[in-house]
Write a protein that holds these residues in place. Sequence first.
Motif, PDB file in Angstrom:
ATOM      1  N   ASN A   1      76.652  69.942  37.654  1.00 29.94           N
ATOM      2  CA  ASN A   1      75.970  71.206  37.889  1.00 29.94           C
ATOM      3  C   ASN A   1      76.418  71.729  39.239  1.00 29.94           C
ATOM      4  N   LYS A   2      75.955  72.923  39.576  1.00 34.64           N
ATOM      5  CA  LYS A   2      76.228  73.433  40.902  1.00 34.64           C
ATOM      6  C   LYS A   2      75.641  72.489  41.943  1.00 34.64           C
ATOM      7  N   ASN A   3      76.238  72.456  43.106  1.00 37.99           N
ATOM      8  CA  ASN A   3      75.653  71.731  44.215  1.00 37.99           C
ATOM      9  C   ASN A   3      74.700  72.686  44.925  1.00 37.99           C
ATOM     10  N   SER A   4      73.633  73.012  44.233  1.00 37.45           N
ATOM     11  CA  SER A   4      72.700  74.019  44.745  1.00 37.45           C
ATOM     12  C   SER A   4      71.314  73.715  44.207  1.00 37.45           C
ATOM     13  N   PRO A   5      70.566  72.869  44.897  1.00 35.56           N
ATOM     14  CA  PRO A   5      69.273  72.399  44.367  1.00 35.56           C
ATOM     15  C   PRO A   5      68.289  73.507  44.019  1.00 35.56           C
ATOM     16  N   SER A   6      68.414  74.665  44.644  1.00 35.69           N
ATOM     17  CA  SER A   6      67.445  75.725  44.374  1.00 35.69           C
ATOM     18  C   SER A   6      67.891  76.660  43.261  1.00 35.69           C
ATOM     19  N   ASP A   7      69.066  76.416  42.698  1.00 34.54           N
ATOM     20  CA  ASP A   7      69.640  77.389  41.774  1.00 34.54           C
ATOM     21  C   ASP A   7      70.530  76.726  40.733  1.00 34.54           C
ATOM     22  N   TYR A   8      70.026  75.684  40.098  1.00 35.88           N
ATOM     23  CA  TYR A   8      70.822  74.997  39.087  1.00 35.88           C
ATOM     24  C   TYR A   8      71.020  75.874  37.854  1.00 35.88           C
ATOM     25  N   TRP A   9      72.165  75.667  37.188  1.00 32.72           N
ATOM     26  CA  TRP A   9      72.336  76.189  35.834  1.00 32.72           C
ATOM     27  C   TRP A   9      71.534  75.307  34.863  1.00 32.72           C
ATOM     28  N   PRO A  10      71.355  75.757  33.638  1.00 31.40           N
ATOM     29  CA  PRO A  10      70.726  74.877  32.649  1.00 31.40           C
ATOM     30  C   PRO A  10      71.527  73.586  32.510  1.00 31.40           C
ATOM     31  N   TRP A  11      70.841  72.459  32.516  1.00 32.12           N
ATOM     32  CA  TRP A  11      71.520  71.186  32.428  1.00 32.12           C
ATOM     33  C   TRP A  11      72.118  70.966  31.043  1.00 32.12           C
ATOM     34  N   GLY A  12      73.316  70.381  31.011  1.00 37.69           N
ATOM     35  CA  GLY A  12      73.907  69.982  29.753  1.00 37.69           C
ATOM     36  C   GLY A  12      73.257  68.708  29.244  1.00 37.69           C
ATOM     37  N   GLN A  13      73.803  68.175  28.176  1.00 35.94           N
ATOM     38  CA  GLN A  13      73.249  66.954  27.595  1.00 35.94           C
ATOM     39  C   GLN A  13      73.612  65.721  28.401  1.00 35.94           C
ATOM     40  N   GLY A  14      74.603  65.850  29.242  1.00 36.17           N
ATOM     41  CA  GLY A  14      75.035  64.702  30.010  1.00 36.17           C
ATOM     42  C   GLY A  14      75.851  63.741  29.165  1.00 36.17           C
ATOM     43  N   THR A  15      76.337  62.722  29.828  1.00 34.53           N
ATOM     44  CA  THR A  15      77.107  61.698  29.132  1.00 34.53           C
ATOM     45  C   THR A  15      76.647  60.325  29.594  1.00 34.53           C
ATOM     46  N   GLN A  16      76.445  59.445  28.644  1.00 29.54           N
ATOM     47  CA  GLN A  16      75.938  58.106  28.959  1.00 29.54           C
ATOM     48  C   GLN A  16      77.073  57.222  29.463  1.00 29.54           C
ATOM     49  N   VAL A  17      76.829  56.569  30.568  1.00 27.54           N
ATOM     50  CA  VAL A  17      77.739  55.553  31.088  1.00 27.54           C
ATOM     51  C   VAL A  17      76.972  54.234  31.134  1.00 27.54           C
ATOM     52  N   THR A  18      77.519  53.233  30.480  1.00 26.91           N
ATOM     53  CA  THR A  18      76.891  51.917  30.437  1.00 26.91           C
ATOM     54  C   THR A  18      77.873  50.878  30.960  1.00 26.91           C
ATOM     55  N   VAL A  19      77.446  50.143  31.959  1.00 25.04           N
ATOM     56  CA  VAL A  19      78.292  49.105  32.555  1.00 25.04           C
ATOM     57  C   VAL A  19      77.614  47.758  32.341  1.00 25.04           C
ATOM     58  N   SER A  20      78.240  46.939  31.544  1.00 29.37           N
ATOM     59  CA  SER A  20      77.678  45.622  31.274  1.00 29.37           C
ATOM     60  C   SER A  20      78.778  44.688  30.813  1.00 29.37           C
ATOM     61  N   SER A  21      78.508  43.403  30.951  1.00 28.60           N
ATOM     62  CA  SER A  21      79.472  42.410  30.504  1.00 28.60           C
ATOM     63  C   SER A  21      79.097  41.873  29.128  1.00 28.60           C
TER      64      SER A  21
END
Length: 117
Positions: A97-117
């Motif tokens: 997102n923008k680096n602007s805490p007071s003025d974000y765009w609508p958030w996307g769905q994001g992407t899952q990152v999983t780190v495990s052995s």
Amino acid sequence: QLQLVEPGGGSAQPGGSLRLSCVASVSILRIYAMGWYRQAPGKQRKLVAHISRGGSISNYADSVKGRFTISRNNGKNTVYLQMNSLKPEDTAVYYCNKNSPSDYWPWGQGTQVTVSS
């Protein structure tokens, strides 16, 4: 309407690498400083890296400094996050997102990152 899409997540073993991308549906990223954020289960969303409009300045949270690299290609309307030396504590949903805490765009769905052995 602007939409943010973050492909590129997945699973990795500790010490592994992943590369995330963030693409906007309209050609607008170039005029904003951008950030990558992550939200682990039960925790608040936090900024982990941000980059200036032209890409010459970047900053990182202490938890990822030296392991993650943010970059951007304004011609492709895309921001990247290269993640190396991954740790289990990097497991989270990652968003851009923008680096602007007071003025974000609508958030996307994001992407899952999983780190495990």
